[in-house]
Motif scaffolding. Structure first.
Motif, PDB file in Angstrom:
ATOM      1  N   HIS A 167      37.881  39.243  36.138  1.00 52.32           N
ATOM      2  CA  HIS A 167      38.909  38.209  36.030  1.00 52.32           C
ATOM      3  C   HIS A 167      39.481  37.884  37.411  1.00 52.32           C
ATOM      4  O   HIS A 167      40.137  38.718  38.022  1.00 52.32           O
ATOM      5  N   ALA A 168      39.235  36.654  37.863  1.00 51.51           N
ATOM      6  CA  ALA A 168      39.870  36.171  39.091  1.00 51.51           C
ATOM      7  C   ALA A 168      40.979  35.188  38.788  1.00 51.51           C
ATOM      8  O   ALA A 168      41.676  34.740  39.698  1.00 51.51           O
ATOM      9  N   GLU A 169      41.170  34.867  37.506  1.00 51.58           N
ATOM     10  CA  GLU A 169      42.056  33.765  37.114  1.00 51.58           C
ATOM     11  C   GLU A 169      43.504  34.165  36.903  1.00 51.58           C
ATOM     12  O   GLU A 169      44.366  33.303  36.695  1.00 51.58           O
ATOM     13  N   LEU A 170      43.821  35.470  36.960  1.00 53.53           N
ATOM     14  CA  LEU A 170      45.167  35.900  36.591  1.00 53.53           C
ATOM     15  C   LEU A 170      46.217  35.535  37.642  1.00 53.53           C
ATOM     16  O   LEU A 170      46.078  35.877  38.820  1.00 53.53           O
ATOM     17  N   THR A 171      47.249  34.847  37.203  1.00 54.94           N
ATOM     18  CA  THR A 171      48.447  34.684  38.019  1.00 54.94           C
ATOM     19  C   THR A 171      49.249  35.988  37.966  1.00 54.94           C
ATOM     20  O   THR A 171      48.954  36.882  37.171  1.00 54.94           O
TER      21      THR A 171
END
Length: 242
Positions: A182-186
């Motif tokens: 997962h690279a999408e986590l804020t």
């Protein structure tokens, strides 16, 4: 009208497939919007339909979720079958975690846990393959939240490997891409996952919540920079080539 404004209006939307009512496209959605793509968000788990063609879309992203690609639920089976559309139409497609595992199932591969039931929940290293290194520069550490991995489908090119789950990123054909991590986590998303997923931290090889947040301070900046360039590779490169 400025050139940027004309560019924004010219781009087709990207289909965003989420798997919970409260799910978000996170930084992927933010970055795609910054790049000028409208977002068409669908949640099949809530009964929302997926398009019968992607001719009016620039591509699709299928995100993760708490379910398994092996689950017998009708919406899971329908999503896996639906992946025939981006593949046949050769539209840019990105599967993240569950989305990647659905692509693997569609291509005839296996989704299963490590034989010792080890998880990747937290920050773990990845190792780009030669093919992956030729495409771009990769971060050293990435964020995971999964109990299952996947086999490499026949005909796919492995882009990055891991120490426990060997297949971390692959490309199938010209335009289909899959990521186990997962690279999408804020920051807000990670805090929610740490709170709501705390019961999983007792699983084998899982890191504790403080390690998730401490790791973010150390490893997130390179991961964020990688994601921006990776989304260009997935969605911008095919447009420049057409």
């Amino acid at each position: 009208m400025s050139a940027d404004a004309r560019n924004r209006t010219a781009k087709q939307p990207i289909l965003i497939v989420l798997h919970q009512e409260s799910s978000s496209a996170g930084r992927v959605g933010q970055m795609l919007s910054e790049k000028g793509y409208p977002l068409d968000v669908r949640r099949p788990v809530l009964g929302q339909s997926l398009p019968v063609s992607l001719k009016d879309h620039a591509g699709a992203v299928v995100f993760g979720g708490p379910m398994s690609a092996n689950d017998p639920d009708d919406f899971v089976k329908r999503e896996i079958d639906w992946l025939d559309i981006p593949l046949k139409e050769d539209k840019p497609f990105l599967g993240i975690c569950l989305g990647a595992q659905m692509l693997v199932r569609h291509l005839g591969g296996k989704v299963e846990a490590d034989r010792d039931q080890r998880t990747e929940i937290g920050w773990y290293p990845i190792h780009p393959t030669e093919h992956g290194r030729l495409l771009m520069h990769w971060p050293r550490m990435v964020y995971h939240f999964h109990r299952e991995g996947f086999s490499l489908p026949h005909g796919a090119k492995l882009l990055a490997s891991g120490d426990i789950y060997p297949n971390q990123a692959f490309r199938y054909g010209a335009n289909a891409w899959a990521l186990q991590f997962h690279a999408e986590l804020t920051r807000a998303m990670m805090h929610r996952w740490v709170v709501h997923g705390a019961h999983r931290f007792v699983l084998p090889n899982a890191q504790q919540g403080r390690e998730h947040l401490e790791g973010r301070m150390i490893f997130d900046a390179p991961l964020r920079a990688w994601l921006w360039d990776f989304l260009d590779l997935v969605f911008e490169a095919p447009q420049r080539a057409s």
